[in-house]
Design a protein around this motif. Sequence first.
Motif, PDB file in Angstrom:
ATOM      1  N   UNK A 173       0.819  -1.222   0.000  1.00  0.00           N
ATOM      2  CA  UNK A 173       0.000   0.000   0.000  1.00  0.00           C
ATOM      3  C   UNK A 173       0.850   1.270   0.000  1.00  0.00           C
ATOM      4  N   UNK A 174       2.016   1.214   0.655  1.00  0.00           N
ATOM      5  CA  UNK A 174       2.825   2.414   0.833  1.00  0.00           C
ATOM      6  C   UNK A 174       4.140   2.407   0.061  1.00  0.00           C
ATOM      7  N   UNK A 175       4.567   1.233  -0.455  1.00  0.00           N
ATOM      8  CA  UNK A 175       5.863   1.111  -1.133  1.00  0.00           C
ATOM      9  C   UNK A 175       6.993   1.562  -0.215  1.00  0.00           C
ATOM     10  N   UNK A 176       7.267   0.756   0.806  1.00  0.00           N
ATOM     11  CA  UNK A 176       8.163   1.235   1.858  1.00  0.00           C
ATOM     12  C   UNK A 176       9.606   1.442   1.400  1.00  0.00           C
ATOM     13  N   UNK A 177       9.976   0.928   0.224  1.00  0.00           N
ATOM     14  CA  UNK A 177      11.321   1.174  -0.271  1.00  0.00           C
ATOM     15  C   UNK A 177      11.611   2.632  -0.532  1.00  0.00           C
ATOM     16  N   UNK A 178      10.570   3.409  -0.872  1.00  0.00           N
ATOM     17  CA  UNK A 178      10.796   4.831  -1.189  1.00  0.00           C
ATOM     18  C   UNK A 178      11.081   5.660   0.057  1.00  0.00           C
ATOM     19  N   UNK A 179      10.836   5.103   1.239  1.00  0.00           N
ATOM     20  CA  UNK A 179      11.110   5.823   2.484  1.00  0.00           C
ATOM     21  C   UNK A 179      12.425   5.385   3.126  1.00  0.00           C
ATOM     22  N   UNK A 180      13.279   4.770   2.324  1.00  0.00           N
ATOM     23  CA  UNK A 180      14.574   4.295   2.814  1.00  0.00           C
ATOM     24  C   UNK A 180      15.421   5.451   3.333  1.00  0.00           C
ATOM     25  N   UNK A 181      16.094   5.217   4.454  1.00  0.00           N
ATOM     26  CA  UNK A 181      16.954   6.229   5.069  1.00  0.00           C
ATOM     27  C   UNK A 181      18.318   6.277   4.384  1.00  0.00           C
ATOM     28  N   UNK A 182      18.910   7.456   4.318  1.00  0.00           N
ATOM     29  CA  UNK A 182      20.326   7.586   3.993  1.00  0.00           C
ATOM     30  C   UNK A 182      21.102   7.304   5.274  1.00  0.00           C
TER      31      UNK A 182
END
Length: 696
Positions: free
Chosen positions: A318-327
């Motif tokens: 639902x959210x595509x959590x890969x796009x919220x990956x931290x640097x």
Amino acid sequence: MTLSDVSLHTVSGASTVPAAPHPLGSLTMAEFTAIRDIVINADDFTDTTRFAYVGLAEPHKRDVLAWQAGTGPLPDRKARVMLLDMATGRSTDNIVSLGAGVIESTHVLDGSAGQLPILDTEFEAIAGIVNADPRWVAALAERGTTIDEVVVVPLSAGYYDLPEEIGRRIVRVLAFRQDYPTDHPWAHPVDGLCAYVDTAAGTITRLIDAATVAIPAEGGNFNDPAVQGEPLTTLKPIVISQPEGPSFAVDGEWVTWANWKFQVGFDTREGLVLRQLSFTDAGEERPIIYRASINEMLVPYGDPSPVRFWQNYFDTGEYLFGRYTNSLALGCDCVGEIKYFDAVLADELGNPFTIPNGICMHEEDVGTLWKHSDLFTGAHEVRRQRRLVISFFTTVGNYDYGFYWYLSLDGTIECEAKLTGVLFTSAYPGIAAPGSTHDAGADYPYASEVAPGLGAPYHQHLFSARLDMTVDGLANAVDEIEAVRLPMGPGNEHGNAFTMKSTRLTGEASSGRVADASVARSWHIVNTEKTNRMGRPTGYALLPEANPTLMADPQSSIAQRAEFATKHLFVTQYDPAEQYAAGDFVHQNPGGDGITTYIADDASIDGEDIVLWHTFGPTHFPRVEDWPVMPVDYAKFTLKPYGFFARNPTLNVPASEPVSHCSHGGEPESHAAHASTAPAPAAGACACAGHAAHDA
């Protein structure tokens, strides 16, 4: 990068780029740009169309393996692109050929079998929508607050067959008061109130105003020195040092370390992806896993109140959590000799951007590998274990999740999820569900009180690992192994005997299995065509943690949408179209997709090219100690060689060199002094505990 930072039509005319050297290589910046150009020049692309997802459309496994073997052509580079028209809601799922420079196919979604993932653009519009509705403003006023004092949290809606939601993109909205700009609003839930919002129409479709309850007052600012208290000053530095550098070698996305070889990839939806893991044994590169990823993550909540019964989040689908990956930052997130990989993604306008240091890789010392002091020969031998760690961290709303893949010298593979961040909160004792007999003055049975008047609902974190297995090749099967107690009697006169039972899983429909720690249940992935020197199948054992599966009722909406979470294991025959345990389109999906569909034809899984879907994760009854920020909690599974090797594969690991700073405590002492009070080690053996293990 925000949508305002870039122009929608940055390049006119389609362009193509040369194919990457490997068909499984991650999409490059140039390829993302080429994909964008191809898509925006299509006839049905509009100024209000947004890119919901862009990722590699992986070729069929047989085509990749044929190319690698030199018996087939290099597969065409293709991308999967999901598009949402923000004005009309038109949603499409497209395959783009980079080689031909065209959109190869387009599937238009009608909404009956789920919606595209929720866009950040939709989330960003929610505050303006609810704040413009007088009903929302009045409900906040009834609770003693205003739209200027409140932040809104838009959340995935689930599916509850509400007539006004059919075919529309819906999110559900909760509110939290923020007392000043740096105040953490999770401490102040505005409970008893929830708005259902149509993101395309920009309207509230239904407002739930169940009860007016006090907003918890105590702050939860864990980064405030006044909350932290006096700093702990007695901790001495731990220094992680590899004077000669790390032991791994990196060529693009390909990594070799000890006997391991694999590819590091990244996807907007799944985050870190490991491909083609193999182990070199006696000069032979032996495959183990073709592709490994966390393909879904479900967080179901157990509070049945009118404003929370729908809280079930699929953070991957639902959210595509890969796009919220931290640097990740050296010294903070990662310690030691680190190799970073950047994550390259496309934003909602199709433009490529980079998350620097999105993936961290390093070695860890993790204690003893093997050791023996022999009574008869006087031999004293010990070897140090180390592992290679490949990890990333993603922040999804209030929670932060780290996913760590460990490869050990002895062939063991582990995947560990690390859970931290801030609890999702409610008022305590909470809002009783309609018809409930719950006494409002008693402890609330669906949440913990973690601060005065502040609740944290009970919930689960259920991760689905997709393990596309190739144990010594494609002909694999799964045997369920369990310990069996034997009754006292003939042949077991003293009652001490127990044995092992093995049951072959033969079909997809009956492959759903539940872990059982009471009989040490595990699942052995074996090759049906190859044997070890004992004449038995080569294999790997999947060792589960045996935590609870989905706690919701089997007839519930969430159970229909997430059948994968009702078991610890499903096994399917490989199909490149079967990538996600809950299906391709999870948002507002009514159920029946994913695993439910994949196992419906009951294909053979005995001696076939198979995929394991393993569910693992904790059931969380929050503690007071989890507030205001949660110490890391852990969940994991292990894949361990079982008959894969001819003997212990680490006999050739050299003994560690003694180091000068080893001691038994107090001031550092030399090995000469150390030797005067301890038995002398065997020649070349390490006489101390070595470096402390470190954690990224």
